[in-house]
Design a protein around this motif. Structure first.
Motif, mmCIF file in Angstrom:
data_model
loop_
_atom_site.group_PDB
_atom_site.id
_atom_site.type_symbol
_atom_site.label_atom_id
_atom_site.label_comp_id
_atom_site.label_asym_id
_atom_site.label_seq_id
_atom_site.Cartn_x
_atom_site.Cartn_y
_atom_site.Cartn_z
ATOM 1 N N PRO A 43 -8.844 10.948 -19.316
ATOM 2 C CA PRO A 43 -7.733 11.359 -20.182
ATOM 3 C C PRO A 43 -8.175 12.419 -21.174
ATOM 4 O O PRO A 43 -9.351 12.488 -21.561
ATOM 5 C CB PRO A 43 -7.345 10.055 -20.894
ATOM 6 N N ALA A 44 -7.241 13.263 -21.569
ATOM 7 C CA ALA A 44 -7.550 14.338 -22.509
ATOM 8 C C ALA A 44 -8.030 13.767 -23.835
ATOM 9 O O ALA A 44 -7.718 12.634 -24.203
ATOM 10 C CB ALA A 44 -6.312 15.205 -22.720
ATOM 11 N N SER A 45 -8.794 14.569 -24.544
ATOM 12 C CA SER A 45 -9.306 14.140 -25.844
ATOM 13 C C SER A 45 -8.149 13.729 -26.748
ATOM 14 O O SER A 45 -7.185 14.478 -26.929
ATOM 15 C CB SER A 45 -10.100 15.276 -26.487
ATOM 16 N N GLY A 46 -8.236 12.521 -27.290
ATOM 17 C CA GLY A 46 -7.171 12.028 -28.155
ATOM 18 C C GLY A 46 -6.028 11.383 -27.408
ATOM 19 O O GLY A 46 -5.130 10.817 -28.026
ATOM 20 N N GLY A 47 -6.039 11.462 -26.078
ATOM 21 C CA GLY A 47 -4.972 10.868 -25.288
ATOM 22 C C GLY A 47 -5.152 9.376 -25.144
ATOM 23 O O GLY A 47 -6.235 8.829 -25.330
ATOM 24 N N ALA A 48 -4.074 8.696 -24.800
ATOM 25 C CA ALA A 48 -4.122 7.247 -24.633
ATOM 26 C C ALA A 48 -4.887 6.873 -23.368
ATOM 27 O O ALA A 48 -4.822 7.571 -22.351
ATOM 28 C CB ALA A 48 -2.706 6.686 -24.572
ATOM 29 N N ALA A 49 -5.626 5.780 -23.436
ATOM 30 C CA ALA A 49 -6.327 5.276 -22.264
ATOM 31 C C ALA A 49 -5.313 4.771 -21.246
ATOM 32 O O ALA A 49 -4.221 4.314 -21.614
ATOM 33 C CB ALA A 49 -7.279 4.149 -22.666
ATOM 34 N N PRO A 50 -5.628 4.844 -19.970
ATOM 35 C CA PRO A 50 -4.682 4.350 -18.958
ATOM 36 C C PRO A 50 -4.494 2.840 -19.070
ATOM 37 O O PRO A 50 -5.392 2.111 -19.502
ATOM 38 C CB PRO A 50 -5.358 4.720 -17.630
ATOM 39 N N ARG A 51 -3.318 2.386 -18.710
ATOM 40 C CA ARG A 51 -3.033 0.957 -18.686
ATOM 41 C C ARG A 51 -3.152 0.464 -17.252
ATOM 42 O O ARG A 51 -2.461 0.962 -16.355
ATOM 43 C CB ARG A 51 -1.629 0.683 -19.224
ATOM 44 N N LEU A 52 -4.050 -0.502 -17.017
ATOM 45 C CA LEU A 52 -4.302 -1.029 -15.687
ATOM 46 C C LEU A 52 -3.672 -2.410 -15.561
ATOM 47 O O LEU A 52 -3.917 -3.284 -16.395
ATOM 48 C CB LEU A 52 -5.803 -1.132 -15.430
ATOM 49 N N MET A 53 -2.884 -2.603 -14.515
ATOM 50 C CA MET A 53 -2.189 -3.870 -14.311
ATOM 51 C C MET A 53 -2.315 -4.305 -12.857
ATOM 52 O O MET A 53 -1.998 -3.522 -11.952
ATOM 53 C CB MET A 53 -0.707 -3.738 -14.683
ATOM 54 N N ALA A 54 -2.786 -5.525 -12.634
ATOM 55 C CA ALA A 54 -2.862 -6.048 -11.278
ATOM 56 C C ALA A 54 -1.465 -6.110 -10.672
ATOM 57 O O ALA A 54 -0.536 -6.595 -11.313
ATOM 58 C CB ALA A 54 -3.497 -7.437 -11.280
ATOM 59 N N GLN A 55 -1.331 -5.596 -9.448
ATOM 60 C CA GLN A 55 -0.029 -5.602 -8.803
ATOM 61 C C GLN A 55 -0.208 -5.657 -7.290
ATOM 62 O O GLN A 55 -0.719 -4.701 -6.691
ATOM 63 C CB GLN A 55 0.786 -4.362 -9.179
ATOM 64 N N PRO A 56 0.192 -6.746 -6.649
ATOM 65 C CA PRO A 56 0.072 -6.829 -5.192
ATOM 66 C C PRO A 56 0.887 -5.721 -4.519
ATOM 67 O O PRO A 56 1.964 -5.335 -4.990
ATOM 68 C CB PRO A 56 0.640 -8.212 -4.868
ATOM 69 N N LEU A 57 0.369 -5.238 -3.409
ATOM 70 C CA LEU A 57 1.071 -4.222 -2.642
ATOM 71 C C LEU A 57 2.082 -4.856 -1.710
ATOM 72 O O LEU A 57 1.928 -6.017 -1.306
ATOM 73 C CB LEU A 57 0.075 -3.425 -1.791
ATOM 74 N N PRO A 58 3.126 -4.132 -1.335
ATOM 75 C CA PRO A 58 3.974 -4.606 -0.240
ATOM 76 C C PRO A 58 3.106 -4.869 0.987
ATOM 77 O O PRO A 58 2.140 -4.136 1.241
ATOM 78 C CB PRO A 58 4.931 -3.431 -0.001
ATOM 79 N N GLU A 59 3.417 -5.907 1.730
ATOM 80 C CA GLU A 59 2.537 -6.323 2.829
ATOM 81 C C GLU A 59 2.325 -5.207 3.838
ATOM 82 O O GLU A 59 1.224 -5.046 4.373
ATOM 83 C CB GLU A 59 3.111 -7.566 3.523
ATOM 84 N N GLU A 60 3.352 -4.403 4.102
ATOM 85 C CA GLU A 60 3.185 -3.317 5.075
ATOM 86 C C GLU A 60 2.157 -2.310 4.589
ATOM 87 O O GLU A 60 1.345 -1.797 5.385
ATOM 88 C CB GLU A 60 4.538 -2.633 5.313
ATOM 89 N N VAL A 61 2.142 -2.016 3.292
ATOM 90 C CA VAL A 61 1.177 -1.067 2.733
ATOM 91 C C VAL A 61 -0.218 -1.686 2.718
ATOM 92 O O VAL A 61 -1.219 -1.026 3.037
ATOM 93 C CB VAL A 61 1.599 -0.632 1.319
ATOM 94 N N ALA A 62 -0.312 -2.967 2.353
ATOM 95 C CA ALA A 62 -1.605 -3.650 2.367
ATOM 96 C C ALA A 62 -2.199 -3.656 3.770
ATOM 97 O O ALA A 62 -3.400 -3.409 3.958
ATOM 98 C CB ALA A 62 -1.447 -5.071 1.845
ATOM 99 N N GLN A 63 -1.364 -3.916 4.776
ATOM 100 C CA GLN A 63 -1.853 -3.926 6.154
ATOM 101 C C GLN A 63 -2.317 -2.530 6.570
ATOM 102 O O GLN A 63 -3.312 -2.393 7.295
ATOM 103 C CB GLN A 63 -0.747 -4.409 7.104
ATOM 104 N N ARG A 64 -1.622 -1.510 6.106
ATOM 105 C CA ARG A 64 -2.038 -0.149 6.442
ATOM 106 C C ARG A 64 -3.388 0.179 5.796
ATOM 107 O O ARG A 64 -4.228 0.865 6.386
ATOM 108 C CB ARG A 64 -0.978 0.869 6.001
ATOM 109 N N CYS A 65 -3.610 -0.323 4.595
ATOM 110 C CA CYS A 65 -4.904 -0.126 3.929
ATOM 111 C C CYS A 65 -6.012 -0.819 4.726
ATOM 112 O O CYS A 65 -7.089 -0.251 4.943
ATOM 113 C CB CYS A 65 -4.861 -0.662 2.504
#
Length: 283
Positions: free
Chosen positions: A197-219
């Motif tokens: 992040p840019a100097s002085g910018g907010a840190a990213p917010r990380l949140m656990a979130q399961p993927l849709p099963e079709e996307v998880a299977q593709r991964c």
């Protein structure tokens, strides 16, 4: 059972996995290989090592070129479980080559240009509007907007092939695949590159979130096709519900996603890696 954690002793990823292994009653070997490695040592280790987790090697681990070559060959040939073999991870060394394979495997990828021509880069920006620029290789680099502020540097393109991509609107997701397990993380950030992040910018917010099963299977399918037992995948979910892929990382530094992700629960990635390396599930 003997597990080798190969890389720098102070690597946070190796340290976290070592703790998880010890909870399973396995005392791992951890650290770089010596520069004086000889074939006899390789044969002895071949008989003893059942699994290996590979982190950056070579100069970062204090290896000379001869030892590095021996190490890479051993990692590709050993019957031990290796996360990940050099031959499998090689596709990650070139982002454009990897994108071609990902497209063949059914993923949507951003319109991309790799060029040394300033005229081609400007025409690409004219055609696509918002564009970002990033390095072609696997070394970590900052992702930046390609706008008028960059134009004075266009003359440097002739010295280095550079990758340009149409900016994709949406929300970033980092996905870690460990064997058949999939860990999804939603990333909210106003920065072009949430990692920096840019100097002085907010840190990213990380949140656990399961993927849709079709996307998880593709991964999972993608990692199997690439021969990767462990991978970090960068996706973006567009406002109209499309999942766009940017790259697959064969040596993901996942520690920050364990310690900084809201709602991660009691199944950190290190524990999943230790389980895969040993086949032992904590009771």
């Amino acid at each position: 059972m003997s597990v080798l954690l190969l890389g720098a002793v102070n690597d946070p990823v190796l340290q976290g996995v070592a703790v998880a292994l010890r909870r399973r009653g396995v005392a791992p070997r951890i650290g770089p290989w010596s520069a004086g490695l000889r074939p006899a040592e390789l044969r002895r280790w071949q008989a003893e090592i059942s699994a290996v987790l590979v982190r950056p090697t070579g100069a970062a681990a204090g290896l000379d070129p001869v030892a590095e070559h021996a190490l890479q060959s051993w990692l590709d040939l050993t019957p031990a479980l290796v996360l990940n073999r050099p031959s499998a991870a090689a596709i990650c060394a070139s982002k454009p080559a990897q994108l071609r394979w990902l497209r063949r495997w059914g993923w949507e990828v951003p319109p991309t240009l790799v060029t040394t021509s300033a005229a081609e880069a400007l025409a690409f920006r004219e055609r696509h509007g918002e564009v970002i620029v990033k390095a072609v290789g696997s070394n970590r680099s900052r992702v930046r907007r390609f706008d008028g502020e960059n134009d004075p540097r266009l003359a440097l393109l002739s010295w280095c092939p550079t990758q340009f991509q149409r900016r994709i609107a949406g929300v970033d997701h980092r996905v870690h695949v460990v064997g058949e397990r999939v860990f999804g993380c939603r990333i909210e950030s106003e920065a072009v590159d949430y990692r920096l992040p840019a100097s002085g910018g907010a840190a990213p917010r990380l949140m656990a979130q399961p993927l849709p099963e079709e996307v998880a299977q593709r991964c999972r399918h993608t990692c199997r096709r690439m021969g990767l037992g462990l991978a970090g995948i960068d996706l973006r979910l567009t406002p109209d519900g499309r999942w766009v892929i940017f790259e697959v990382n064969a040596m993901p530094g996942f520690t920050v996603f364990e310690t900084g992700t809201e709602g991660a629960g009691d199944a950190p990635i290190s524990e999943a890696v230790a389980e895969l390396l040993t086949g032992r599930v904590l009771e």
